[in-house]
Scaffold this motif. Structure first.
Motif, PDB file in Angstrom:
ATOM      1  N   VAL A  90     -16.407 -14.087 -48.354  1.00  0.00           N
ATOM      2  CA  VAL A  90     -17.025 -15.296 -47.777  1.00  0.00           C
ATOM      3  C   VAL A  90     -16.957 -15.322 -46.265  1.00  0.00           C
ATOM      4  O   VAL A  90     -17.733 -16.032 -45.619  1.00  0.00           O
ATOM      5  N   VAL A  91     -16.019 -14.588 -45.650  1.00  0.00           N
ATOM      6  CA  VAL A  91     -15.903 -14.571 -44.194  1.00  0.00           C
ATOM      7  C   VAL A  91     -15.766 -13.124 -43.734  1.00  0.00           C
ATOM      8  O   VAL A  91     -15.612 -12.203 -44.550  1.00  0.00           O
ATOM      9  N   ILE A  92     -15.776 -12.949 -42.419  1.00  0.00           N
ATOM     10  CA  ILE A  92     -15.632 -11.604 -41.877  1.00  0.00           C
ATOM     11  C   ILE A  92     -14.205 -11.117 -42.087  1.00  0.00           C
ATOM     12  O   ILE A  92     -13.284 -11.902 -42.326  1.00  0.00           O
ATOM     13  N   SER A  93     -14.010  -9.803 -41.984  1.00  0.00           N
ATOM     14  CA  SER A  93     -12.728  -9.201 -42.348  1.00  0.00           C
ATOM     15  C   SER A  93     -11.585  -9.673 -41.451  1.00  0.00           C
ATOM     16  O   SER A  93     -10.456  -9.891 -41.926  1.00  0.00           O
ATOM     17  N   VAL A  94     -11.854  -9.841 -40.162  1.00  0.00           N
ATOM     18  CA  VAL A  94     -10.769 -10.227 -39.246  1.00  0.00           C
ATOM     19  C   VAL A  94     -10.196 -11.589 -39.636  1.00  0.00           C
ATOM     20  O   VAL A  94      -8.986 -11.787 -39.725  1.00  0.00           O
ATOM     21  N   ILE A  95     -11.076 -12.524 -39.889  1.00  0.00           N
ATOM     22  CA  ILE A  95     -10.621 -13.862 -40.274  1.00  0.00           C
ATOM     23  C   ILE A  95      -9.992 -13.834 -41.667  1.00  0.00           C
ATOM     24  O   ILE A  95      -8.984 -14.503 -41.933  1.00  0.00           O
ATOM     25  N   ALA A 101      -2.561 -13.265 -44.214  1.00  0.00           N
ATOM     26  CA  ALA A 101      -1.183 -13.075 -43.757  1.00  0.00           C
ATOM     27  C   ALA A 101      -0.398 -14.380 -43.714  1.00  0.00           C
ATOM     28  O   ALA A 101       0.834 -14.360 -43.602  1.00  0.00           O
ATOM     29  N   VAL A 102      -1.094 -15.513 -43.813  1.00  0.00           N
ATOM     30  CA  VAL A 102      -0.409 -16.809 -43.756  1.00  0.00           C
ATOM     31  C   VAL A 102       0.450 -17.031 -44.993  1.00  0.00           C
ATOM     32  O   VAL A 102       1.525 -17.648 -44.908  1.00  0.00           O
ATOM     33  N   PHE A 103       0.037 -16.531 -46.151  1.00  0.00           N
ATOM     34  CA  PHE A 103       0.703 -16.856 -47.405  1.00  0.00           C
ATOM     35  C   PHE A 103       2.160 -16.407 -47.419  1.00  0.00           C
ATOM     36  O   PHE A 103       3.075 -17.201 -47.625  1.00  0.00           O
ATOM     37  N   ASP A 104       2.388 -15.097 -47.205  1.00  0.00           N
ATOM     38  CA  ASP A 104       3.773 -14.619 -47.205  1.00  0.00           C
ATOM     39  C   ASP A 104       4.524 -15.039 -45.952  1.00  0.00           C
ATOM     40  O   ASP A 104       5.745 -15.261 -45.999  1.00  0.00           O
ATOM     41  N   SER A 105       3.828 -15.176 -44.839  1.00  0.00           N
ATOM     42  CA  SER A 105       4.497 -15.608 -43.604  1.00  0.00           C
ATOM     43  C   SER A 105       5.026 -17.030 -43.752  1.00  0.00           C
ATOM     44  O   SER A 105       6.071 -17.371 -43.180  1.00  0.00           O
ATOM     45  N   ALA A 106       4.341 -17.856 -44.518  1.00  0.00           N
ATOM     46  CA  ALA A 106       4.764 -19.247 -44.681  1.00  0.00           C
ATOM     47  C   ALA A 106       6.094 -19.330 -45.419  1.00  0.00           C
ATOM     48  O   ALA A 106       7.025 -20.023 -44.978  1.00  0.00           O
ATOM     49  N   TRP A 107       6.229 -18.630 -46.555  1.00  0.00           N
ATOM     50  CA  TRP A 107       7.497 -18.748 -47.281  1.00  0.00           C
ATOM     51  C   TRP A 107       8.628 -18.025 -46.569  1.00  0.00           C
ATOM     52  O   TRP A 107       9.807 -18.402 -46.706  1.00  0.00           O
ATOM     53  N   LEU A 108       8.302 -17.005 -45.765  1.00  0.00           N
ATOM     54  CA  LEU A 108       9.338 -16.373 -44.955  1.00  0.00           C
ATOM     55  C   LEU A 108       9.850 -17.319 -43.866  1.00  0.00           C
ATOM     56  O   LEU A 108      11.062 -17.390 -43.602  1.00  0.00           O
ATOM     57  N   ALA A 109       8.940 -18.056 -43.225  1.00  0.00           N
ATOM     58  CA  ALA A 109       9.366 -19.027 -42.202  1.00  0.00           C
ATOM     59  C   ALA A 109      10.216 -20.133 -42.823  1.00  0.00           C
ATOM     60  O   ALA A 109      11.221 -20.562 -42.243  1.00  0.00           O
TER      61      ALA A 109
END
Length: 362
Positions: A90-95, A101-109
């Motif tokens: 649905v979006v470009i690869s960069v976005i 990367a937000v998913f695992d970064s969130a529970w790590l934070a």
């Protein structure tokens, strides 16, 4: 030549059996005397130092921590690639990969916050719950990617990677998060509150000092005058039961109250009546000035009391008019100061009046 120094390295204490030693080379300063001239010179010597036994517990902790970091890195890589490929439709690869990367970064934070609050389980509970919620969302996204790609097994296995990484960190943190007793926990909480209060007050005072310095630099003398008005403390007001003190001889820059002369019916021609000065006739301004002078005819008045007495004597006057009358009589007053005094008086609690009895007293 004489050389006075510590005992030579050969004079070492006896070695204890069963303890491992290693030979270390060290340097010390000794006094060397040649032809009666002493000098401080270095000397190399060797000593046997006992070697402590290997700490296998520390080795195991280092190994577990290394494995947890490696598994977490692989989990972030896998979840980012899987969820990024899911969002790439649905979006470009960069976005897409950035959002993945937000998913695992969130529970790590959240786990990092839980680690910082490990000695206060009540505060750590919120971070712990949030980390499990973020992990569940990441697992659901990875499993959904496997469904879309037609490989459910890969989705389940990929989701298990994040669960395993989270589980390793839970085990490691549980090992270090030793629960404290009620006394030490309360002591730490009070200490945290004291330090937080000191930090907040220091930051707020620094911000207010900066604002005052900026205000003084921009407004100059006006800022100093405003500061004096704010810091001025009003003098206690006189009670109504006490008799008023005698009026002063002559207030500075004040207009002395005067009684208008009686009006005599004109007996002269009309042209002489028109030439009579207007000041001889009583006017509303003269009556107002007389009322204000009578209200201010009290010794020891503060600026705030003067505002109140003029306001009570002539309630119809505005703040600007009260300030003008007081300024004309030597009081350096502004309409803003008058409004401030009125606002402070309005905020004072008014005494409640008792209801009068309907019938006669018995």
């Amino acid at each position: 030549m004489k050389n006075r120094s510590h005992p030579p390295a050969a004079e070492t204490p006896p070695l204890i059996p069963g303890i491992r030693y290693r030979l270390e080379e060290r340097t010390r300063t000794v006094t060397t005397d040649i032809n009666g001239e002493p000098r401080e010179t270095p000397e190399t010597y060797h000593v046997y130092v006992p070697v402590p036994p290997r700490d296998f517990d520390r080795v195991l902790l280092v190994g577990v921590g290394t494995v947890a970091v490696a598994v977490t890195a692989l989990s972030i890589t896998w979840s980012t690639a899987s969820i990024g490929d899911l969002l790439g439709a649905v979006v470009i690869s960069v976005i897409a990969y950035g959002a993945a990367a937000v998913f695992d970064s969130a529970w790590l934070a959240c786990m990092a916050i839980e680690w910082l609050e490990r000695y206060d389980q009540d505060r750590a509970k919120v971070a712990r719950t949030a980390s499990w919620v973020c992990l569940a969302l990441a697992v659901v996204a990875i499993v959904a990617h496997g469904y879309i790609r037609g490989d459910r097994v890969a989705g389940y296995v990929g989701g298990a990677v994040s669960v395993i990484a989270k589980g390793l960190w839970v085990v490691v943190m549980r090992h270090f998060a030793v629960p404290l007793g009620e006394g030490p926990r309360a002591w730490l909480q009070q200490r945290r509150q004291e330090i937080a209060a000191e930090r907040a007050i220091s930051a707020e005072v620094q911000r207010l000092d900066g604002a005052r310095a900026y205000h003084s630099a921009v407004y100059g003398p006006t800022a100093a005058t405003a500061q004096q008005l704010v810091e001025a403390q009003p003098v206690p007001e006189l009670t109504h039961d006490a008799p008023p003190p005698p009026p002063p001889a002559a207030p500075p820059h004040s207009e002395a109250p005067h009684t208008p002369p009686p009006v005599i019916p004109p007996t002269h021609p009309a042209d002489e009546e028109t030439q009579r000065p207007r000041e001889e006739k009583p006017t509303a301004l003269d009556a107002m000035n007389a009322t204000i002078d009578a209200a201010l005819a009290v010794s020891g008045l503060s600026k705030a009391d003067a505002v109140r007495r003029v306001r009570d004597a002539l309630p119809t006057l505005s703040s600007v008019q009260i300030a003008e009358h007081l300024t004309r009589r030597g009081w350096e007053t502004t309409d803003g100061y008058v409004r401030t005094v009125n606002s402070r008086d309005a905020q004072k609690p008014q005494p409640k009046k008792r209801p009068e009895p309907n019938g006669p007293y018995l």
